[in-house]
Scaffold this active site. Structure first.
Site, PDB file in Angstrom:
ATOM      1  N   GLY A   2       9.789  10.466  -0.854  1.00 35.20           N
ATOM      2  CA  GLY A   2      11.140   9.920  -0.863  1.00 35.20           C
ATOM      3  C   GLY A   2      11.956  10.481   0.291  1.00 35.20           C
ATOM      4  N   GLU A  60      -1.706   8.238   0.106  1.00 37.89           N
ATOM      5  CA  GLU A  60      -1.822   6.815  -0.198  1.00 37.89           C
ATOM      6  C   GLU A  60      -2.002   5.922   1.030  1.00 37.89           C
ATOM      7  OE1 GLU A  60       2.688   7.712  -0.240  1.00 37.89           O
ATOM      8  OE2 GLU A  60       0.773   8.757  -0.433  1.00 37.89           O
ATOM      9  N   LYS A  75      -1.175  -8.358  -4.790  1.00 38.13           N
ATOM     10  CA  LYS A  75      -1.707  -9.566  -4.153  1.00 38.13           C
ATOM     11  C   LYS A  75      -3.231  -9.586  -4.122  1.00 38.13           C
ATOM     12  CE  LYS A  75       0.083 -12.501  -1.835  1.00 38.13           C
ATOM     13  NZ  LYS A  75       0.498 -13.905  -2.104  1.00 38.13           N
TER      14      LYS A  75
END
Length: 518
Positions: A57, A176, A374
């Site tokens: 963040g 990630e 997706k």
């Protein structure tokens, strides 16, 4: 009723790439959910996760009212993994120290593994250095009790920390992103080995469970499914039909801003391949009239979204006794609608109606794909037997070509762009490059240039071409076409599309966090 999946809860502190954490965990076969930090305690109590991951963040733990996870996270008796800001929050809350003003690290870096750990067992070895992706100004300078440093970098002596007894782990770098090549394997270690989560998140299981959930939610009611021409709504429509059969009516609104031949492809898929009840509404003239004089891209989106709802409402009244409206809403849409502090992408996908419909419609939403990303939708499409050529189609935004015509939208501009776009995609397919590219499209620029064609001067339109590569749609880079390819495309467009005298190729890269490339 199927047994619930093991779950990893991801607490979001506003990172632009929090969604990628969820993606990587799901790629390991484990279901994951993202929740804003201020809703984490309720989610922790309700979800009963196997583990918790604290995201990165933009904040500093030293700021007034800095976002922090609830103490319940550390008291739940489950493994916890902090990433970037998540590491700093964990260290600060558990008695360590975080300081700013040191050398910052942004971009590529190397981590040296100092001690063995279950976190990277079988992936990294002690004494070796590995590439990672850093993005931090603050850093941990004192460890909480029970922790030890298991990896260091040049500017972060506590780049990896662990309390093996409590199964608390943290990394200063981002696991990630693809720029940390072994990050996905480390996240898999955390989810499967440390947390002990079952790898049972598959599209076959999702298909069966979704059919059961749809039938339970809908009962005997009639459902209207809005089709946009894209993969998401098509997969949603086929899944719904498998669940409730003739209770479903699909409405395909051709707003006149689709690519060449797309309307015919959608009608053929639903009528011929699946024999699904379909209403084809040709509304191009109506949408163009509403867009007259509208230049702002966001205003275009809102205008188109409102008209879609109006058309669906009218069709629902014609059919009668419709109680549900189905949409191809995806998990990223849901996350954006509840993102931390509004999030960096709060206005993205504003043509979706995530979170509700106008009260006057008196319809309830059914969104069978709202848990999927997706790539998972594509996998579900294959599981449902959709033609591969349809499933592999590049992402195409709901507003269609309207947002690829900067300025006011006219039929003439749309036709020019449609033909240029088709030539571009045709050449990409001929070159065998379509599946190597995440998304490719043409844009009609809001400028005209002077040129010479034969013995005459021209004053015509400029077409820009874009093509990007990506593994996840979150970050992207331009595709490196060779000059011979670009020359062929430009020559065809200038020769075959009346009113175009110049073609340019956009080599802009896409920064992390911008969810949609348009």
């Amino acid at each position: 009723m199927a047994a619930p999946h093991d779950k990893i809860l991801i607490v979001d502190f506003g990172s632009q790439v929090t969604q990628l954490i969820a993606r990587r965990v799901r790629e390991a076969g484990v279901y994951s959910e993202i929740v804003p930090f201020d809703r984490a305690e309720a989610a922790l109590n309700g979800a009963k996760p196997k583990a918790v991951i604290l995201s990165g963040g933009p904040a500093s733990v030293h700021e007034k009212n800095a976002p922090l996870p609830p103490k319940a996270v550390y008291e739940a008796g489950v493994p916890v993994l902090g990433i970037c800001y998540g590491e700093q929050a964990m260290a600060e809350q558990l008695g360590g120290k975080v300081e700013g003003g040191h050398h910052r690290e942004f971009g590529r870096a190397e981590v040296e593994v100092k001690k063995p750990s279950a976190l990277f067992e079988g992936v990294w070895q002690v004494g070796h250095r590995y590439p990672v992706w850093m993005s931090h100004g603050d850093r941990v300078t004192k460890l909480p009790a029970g922790f030890e440093a298991i990896g260091t970098s040049e500017n972060a002596p506590m780049a990896m920390i662990a309390d093996e007894k409590r199964k608390f782990y943290a990394t200063q770098f981002h696991l990630e992103v693809v720029h940390t090549p072994d990050g996905a394997a480390i996240l898999k270690n955390f989810a499967r080995k440390i947390a002990g989560a079952k790898g049972d998140w598959t599209m076959r299981a999702f298909r069966a469970e979704s059919i059961e959930k749809i039938r339970k939610q809908v009962g005997n009611a009639r459902v209207l499914c809005g089709l946009s021409g894209g993969v998401d709504s098509a997969v949603a429509g086929v899944l719904l039909h498998e669940a409730i059969g003739d209770q479903l009516t699909c409405v395909f609104v051709d707003h006149g801003m689709l690519r060449l031949g797309e309307a015919e492809q959608v009608v053929a898929l639903f009528h011929e391949s699946y024999n699904i009840p379909l209403v084809h509404v040709e509304a191009g003239a109506r949408f163009l009239k509403a867009l007259k004089g509208v230049s702002d891209p966001e205003a275009k989106r809102k205008t188109i979204g409102k008209l879609f709802i109006d058309v669906f409402e009218a069709e629902a009244k014609k059919i009668g006794k419709v109680e549900f409206l189905a949409q191809g809403t995806l998990y990223p849409d849901v996350i954006e609608s509840v993102s931390f502090s509004g999030g960096p992408s709060v206005t993205i996908k504003s043509h979706h109606n995530v979170g509700g419909l106008p009260a006057r419609m008196k319809l309830k939403l059914v969104e069978p794909l709202r848990e999927l990303f997706k790539d998972e939708v594509r996998a579900l499409g294959r599981e449902l037997g959709l033609p591969d050529a349809f499933v592999r189609r590049h992402p195409f935004p709901g507003p269609g070509l309207a947002i690829r015509v900067p300025g006011e939208v006219t039929k003439e501009k749309l036709d020019t762009l449609r033909f240029a776009d088709e030539i571009y995609l045709d050449e990409i397919r001929r070159a065998g490059l379509y599946d190597k590219i995440w998304q490719a499209f043409a844009v009609l620029l809001p400028v005209r240039t002077v040129g010479v064609m034969g013995d005459s001067r021209t004053y015509d339109e400029v077409v820009a071409l874009r093509a990007v590569t990506s593994t996840d749609g979150m970050t992207a880079d331009f595709y490196p076409f060779d000059m011979a390819f670009l020359g062929r495309v430009a020559t065809r467009i200038i020769n075959e599309v009346r009113g175009v005298n110049r073609v340019v190729y956009d080599v802009t890269s896409k920064p992390p966090g911008t969810i949609e490339w348009e």
